[in-house]
Design a protein around this motif. Structure first.
Motif, PDB file in Angstrom:
ATOM      1  N   GLU A   1      36.436 -13.559  -0.052  1.00 13.29           N
ATOM      2  CA  GLU A   1      37.172 -13.955   1.107  1.00 13.29           C
ATOM      3  C   GLU A   1      36.248 -14.389   2.011  1.00 13.29           C
ATOM      4  O   GLU A   1      36.547 -15.356   3.119  1.00 13.29           O
ATOM      5  CB  GLU A   1      37.753 -12.680   1.598  1.00 13.29           C
ATOM      6  CG  GLU A   1      38.933 -12.209   0.746  1.00 13.29           C
ATOM      7  CD  GLU A   1      40.231 -13.188   0.441  1.00 13.29           C
ATOM      8  OE1 GLU A   1      40.546 -13.949   1.689  1.00 13.29           O
ATOM      9  OE2 GLU A   1      40.651 -13.486  -0.540  1.00 13.29           O
ATOM     10  N   ASP A   2      34.874 -13.918   2.102  1.00 13.41           N
ATOM     11  CA  ASP A   2      33.998 -14.416   3.105  1.00 13.41           C
ATOM     12  C   ASP A   2      33.206 -15.482   2.483  1.00 13.41           C
ATOM     13  O   ASP A   2      32.314 -15.523   1.906  1.00 13.41           O
ATOM     14  CB  ASP A   2      32.930 -13.142   3.264  1.00 13.41           C
ATOM     15  CG  ASP A   2      31.986 -13.422   4.555  1.00 13.41           C
ATOM     16  OD1 ASP A   2      32.388 -14.356   5.411  1.00 13.41           O
ATOM     17  OD2 ASP A   2      31.090 -12.617   4.636  1.00 13.41           O
ATOM     18  N   ASP A   3      33.694 -16.794   3.137  1.00  9.50           N
ATOM     19  CA  ASP A   3      33.143 -18.095   2.695  1.00  9.50           C
ATOM     20  C   ASP A   3      32.679 -18.790   3.636  1.00  9.50           C
ATOM     21  O   ASP A   3      32.469 -18.617   4.810  1.00  9.50           O
ATOM     22  CB  ASP A   3      34.615 -18.735   2.056  1.00  9.50           C
ATOM     23  CG  ASP A   3      35.681 -19.309   3.105  1.00  9.50           C
ATOM     24  OD1 ASP A   3      35.328 -18.544   4.257  1.00  9.50           O
ATOM     25  OD2 ASP A   3      36.283 -20.089   2.857  1.00  9.50           O
ATOM     26  N   GLN A   4      32.151 -20.062   3.262  1.00 10.67           N
ATOM     27  CA  GLN A   4      31.560 -21.081   4.064  1.00 10.67           C
ATOM     28  C   GLN A   4      31.888 -22.303   3.491  1.00 10.67           C
ATOM     29  O   GLN A   4      31.984 -22.560   2.076  1.00 10.67           O
ATOM     30  CB  GLN A   4      30.282 -20.826   4.221  1.00 10.67           C
ATOM     31  CG  GLN A   4      29.459 -20.945   3.073  1.00 10.67           C
ATOM     32  CD  GLN A   4      28.031 -20.703   3.406  1.00 10.67           C
ATOM     33  OE1 GLN A   4      27.208 -20.793   4.527  1.00 10.67           O
ATOM     34  NE2 GLN A   4      27.198 -20.153   2.517  1.00 10.67           N
TER      35      GLN A   4
ATOM     36  N   HIS B   1      37.354 -13.731  -6.939  1.00  9.56           N
ATOM     37  CA  HIS B   1      37.645 -14.367  -5.690  1.00  9.56           C
ATOM     38  C   HIS B   1      37.022 -13.908  -4.459  1.00  9.56           C
ATOM     39  O   HIS B   1      36.983 -12.458  -4.664  1.00  9.56           O
ATOM     40  CB  HIS B   1      39.236 -14.266  -5.564  1.00  9.56           C
ATOM     41  CG  HIS B   1      40.059 -15.118  -6.443  1.00  9.56           C
ATOM     42  ND1 HIS B   1      40.276 -16.320  -5.980  1.00  9.56           N
ATOM     43  CD2 HIS B   1      40.435 -15.131  -7.860  1.00  9.56           C
ATOM     44  CE1 HIS B   1      41.171 -16.814  -7.308  1.00  9.56           C
ATOM     45  NE2 HIS B   1      40.886 -16.057  -8.160  1.00  9.56           N
TER      46      HIS B   1
ATOM     47  N   THR C   1      36.818 -19.483  -3.717  1.00  8.06           N
ATOM     48  CA  THR C   1      37.256 -19.476  -2.295  1.00  8.06           C
ATOM     49  C   THR C   1      38.533 -20.515  -2.338  1.00  8.06           C
ATOM     50  O   THR C   1      39.199 -20.430  -1.300  1.00  8.06           O
ATOM     51  CB  THR C   1      36.281 -20.050  -1.399  1.00  8.06           C
ATOM     52  OG1 THR C   1      36.082 -21.534  -1.896  1.00  8.06           O
ATOM     53  CG2 THR C   1      35.144 -19.468  -1.539  1.00  8.06           C
TER      54      THR C   1
ATOM     55  N   TYR D   1      28.746 -18.364  -8.487  1.00  9.12           N
ATOM     56  CA  TYR D   1      29.998 -18.911  -7.754  1.00  9.12           C
ATOM     57  C   TYR D   1      31.012 -17.894  -7.416  1.00  9.12           C
ATOM     58  O   TYR D   1      30.739 -16.821  -8.185  1.00  9.12           O
ATOM     59  CB  TYR D   1      30.586 -20.192  -8.629  1.00  9.12           C
ATOM     60  CG  TYR D   1      31.637 -20.753  -8.108  1.00  9.12           C
ATOM     61  CD1 TYR D   1      31.576 -21.547  -6.856  1.00  9.12           C
ATOM     62  CD2 TYR D   1      32.980 -20.684  -8.691  1.00  9.12           C
ATOM     63  CE1 TYR D   1      32.434 -22.235  -6.397  1.00  9.12           C
ATOM     64  CE2 TYR D   1      34.117 -21.428  -7.912  1.00  9.12           C
ATOM     65  CZ  TYR D   1      33.648 -22.361  -6.836  1.00  9.12           C
ATOM     66  OH  TYR D   1      34.719 -23.082  -6.254  1.00  9.12           O
TER      67      TYR D   1
ATOM     68  N   ALA E   1      32.503 -25.799  -1.092  1.00 11.43           N
ATOM     69  CA  ALA E   1      33.470 -24.296  -0.481  1.00 11.43           C
ATOM     70  C   ALA E   1      32.762 -23.469  -1.239  1.00 11.43           C
ATOM     71  O   ALA E   1      32.884 -23.109  -2.589  1.00 11.43           O
ATOM     72  CB  ALA E   1      34.827 -24.584  -0.808  1.00 11.43           C
ATOM     73  N   LEU E   2      31.836 -22.540  -0.488  1.00 12.93           N
ATOM     74  CA  LEU E   2      31.016 -21.624  -1.335  1.00 12.93           C
ATOM     75  C   LEU E   2      30.997 -20.336  -0.677  1.00 12.93           C
ATOM     76  O   LEU E   2      31.635 -20.108   0.329  1.00 12.93           O
ATOM     77  CB  LEU E   2      29.662 -22.108  -0.882  1.00 12.93           C
ATOM     78  CG  LEU E   2      29.156 -23.556  -1.311  1.00 12.93           C
ATOM     79  CD1 LEU E   2      27.840 -24.106  -1.142  1.00 12.93           C
ATOM     80  CD2 LEU E   2      29.248 -23.347  -3.086  1.00 12.93           C
ATOM     81  N   THR E   3      30.678 -19.519  -1.521  1.00  8.62           N
ATOM     82  CA  THR E   3      30.577 -18.135  -0.908  1.00  8.62           C
ATOM     83  C   THR E   3      29.166 -18.021  -0.169  1.00  8.62           C
ATOM     84  O   THR E   3      28.313 -18.973  -0.344  1.00  8.62           O
ATOM     85  CB  THR E   3      30.600 -17.063  -2.086  1.00  8.62           C
ATOM     86  OG1 THR E   3      29.632 -17.420  -3.167  1.00  8.62           O
ATOM     87  CG2 THR E   3      31.650 -17.076  -2.557  1.00  8.62           C
ATOM     88  N   LYS E   4      28.598 -16.817   0.516  1.00 11.10           N
ATOM     89  CA  LYS E   4      27.515 -16.729   1.128  1.00 11.10           C
ATOM     90  C   LYS E   4      26.411 -16.382   0.116  1.00 11.10           C
ATOM     91  O   LYS E   4      25.175 -16.567   0.255  1.00 11.10           O
ATOM     92  CB  LYS E   4      27.555 -15.882   2.274  1.00 11.10           C
ATOM     93  CG  LYS E   4      28.349 -16.155   3.345  1.00 11.10           C
ATOM     94  CD  LYS E   4      28.303 -15.740   4.751  1.00 11.10           C
ATOM     95  CE  LYS E   4      29.091 -16.036   5.946  1.00 11.10           C
ATOM     96  NZ  LYS E   4      29.251 -15.286   6.927  1.00 11.10           N
TER      97      LYS E   4
ATOM     98  N   ARG F   1      39.872 -17.847   6.629  1.00 13.24           N
ATOM     99  CA  ARG F   1      38.784 -18.338   5.867  1.00 13.24           C
ATOM    100  C   ARG F   1      38.323 -19.628   6.401  1.00 13.24           C
ATOM    101  O   ARG F   1      39.110 -20.506   6.656  1.00 13.24           O
ATOM    102  CB  ARG F   1      39.073 -18.116   4.387  1.00 13.24           C
ATOM    103  CG  ARG F   1      38.931 -16.845   3.813  1.00 13.24           C
ATOM    104  CD  ARG F   1      39.537 -16.841   2.169  1.00 13.24           C
ATOM    105  NE  ARG F   1      40.837 -16.996   2.070  1.00 13.24           N
ATOM    106  CZ  ARG F   1      41.451 -17.825   1.319  1.00 13.24           C
ATOM    107  NH1 ARG F   1      40.249 -18.309   0.202  1.00 13.24           N
ATOM    108  NH2 ARG F   1      42.558 -18.417   1.141  1.00 13.24           N
TER     109      ARG F   1
END
Length: 380
Positions: A292-295, A290, A185, A182, A171-174, A331
């Motif tokens: 919000e824009d995750d992947q 924290h 998310t 890190y 569960a990562l950020t871009k 998300r």
């Protein structure tokens, strides 16, 4: 779901929001939703958010889910319910599961906590309803994907065992910046817990326990380099179910390079007498934002020899991005966790299940191609 049901959702966090919206927006027959939390204001806020987010008429009621007492309000709602979807922290799951058993409700949860899962398995043995455990993303979807890979590999190549079954989720950020590489998310306490509790794996076909963060390696997925390492809970019941059939089986969490080295430094700074999980959570929250824009990045692979001795490998990789459902953009961690939970609800409510259902007990192909899951992950 094609019939009307009364669905109780325990918790009022991001996953409770997401599963409520998914059920309201995507069910053929819109259920009545009861959203309970120790903070009535939080539950009420989620109920309003879902009402604003769905494009369908939906009855949503907030209630106070008391942490200690079984109140008259709770009793009245449990008596009307068909199922409890447990979105609370894993430490609370045995209590909620006991309510489900006492009031003859189906039950599904998300937690990766091993001890609490074993407690629920024990209490649900003689239950009149179904208890589907660890049915989010990891544990959850990724275990079913791995199990399906194993089933198809053995069927296609006429074998009964394989050498390697590996499955991983990040569960990562871009983007990621030094020194921690890190961004949160999902739950910080969940991250700290999976880094510090032991993990169950298969080594030489035998189930064994290893320390988390003890087998770091690099992996390239779709051309991007990640680091992987053992973390707790993501294996669900596959080490038990596939014991004797897989030589090496493990679940690992994906991170950007540099993150695990930073985590190791933080762990070394924790006083021996301190609560390690709380201290690591605190150290991470001091500096990690924290985002919000995750992947979600997931990967599963199986390797072994076919009946003629030829070495074979099969791999599946997916990247899931945020998705608009109804009027809200959710998300990626929300949809990938909530969709399997909604699918679990459908499986229990439309079936005749009693007692515990673990990942290896489920028809993996049917679940992975299920109505709720396939709209987030795509068809298998």
């Amino acid at each position: 779901m094609k019939k009307h049901f009364n669905i109780i959702i325990a918790g009022a966090g991001g996953i409770a929001e997401a599963v409520s919206l998914i059920l309201a927006e995507w069910s053929d027959v819109t259920p009545t939703l009861y959203i309970g939390d120790r903070s009535f204001l939080k539950a009420k806020k989620v109920a309003k958010w879902v009402e604003e987010g769905t494009t369908k008429p939906c009855t949503i009621k907030a209630f106070n889910l008391d942490e200690k007492e079984l109140t008259e309000e709770m009793i009245a709602i449990f008596q009307q319910g068909d199922i409890i979807l447990d979105c609370l922290p894993g430490s609370a799951s045995p209590r909620i599961a006991q309510f489900a058993k006492d009031f003859k409700l189906h039950y599904a949860n998300l937690t990766e906590y091993v001890a609490e899962t074993e407690e629920i398995i024990a209490l649900s043995k003689n239950a009149d309803t179904g208890f589907l455990l660890q049915t989010g993303l990891a544990p959850g979807y990724i275990n079913l994907l791995a199990h399906e890979l194993f089933r198809k590999f053995c069927n296609d190549y006429k074998v009964n065992s394989v050498h390697t079954l590996e499955f991983k989720v990040g569960a990562l950020t871009k983007h990621a910046v030094a020194p921690h590489y890190y961004g949160f998310t999902w739950s910080p306490v969940g991250v700290a817990t999976e880094y510090l509790k032991a993990t169950v794996v298969l080594r030489d076909y035998v189930k064994t326990t290893l320390p988390s963060l003890s087998e770091r390696a690099e992996i390239i997925i779709d051309g991007i380099t990640y680091e992987e390492d053992l973390t707790s809970g993501g294996g669900a019941d596959l080490p038990h179910a596939l014991s004797g059939k897989v030589c090496r089986l493990d679940y690992k969490t994906l991170r950007y390079p540099g993150h695990y080295a930073w985590i190791e430094k933080q762990i070394k700074k924790i006083d021996v007498a301190a609560s390690k999980i709380k201290e690591l959570q605190y150290k991470m929250q001091e500096v990690i934002p924290h985002i919000e824009d995750d992947q979600i990045v997931l990967y599963a692979a199986i390797q072994g020899r076919d009946i003629e001795g030829v070495l074979r490998r099969r791999e599946i990789a997916k990247t899931i991005l945020p998705q608009k459902i109804g009027n809200h953009l959710l998300r990626a961690i929300q949809t990938t966790t909530a969709a399997p939970l909604a699918q679990a609800a459908q499986l229990l409510l439309e079936g005749k299940h009693r007692g515990v259902l673990l990942q290896s007990h489920i028809d993996s192909a049917a679940f992975l191609n299920g109505f709720f899951v396939s709209r987030v992950y795509g068809k298998l």
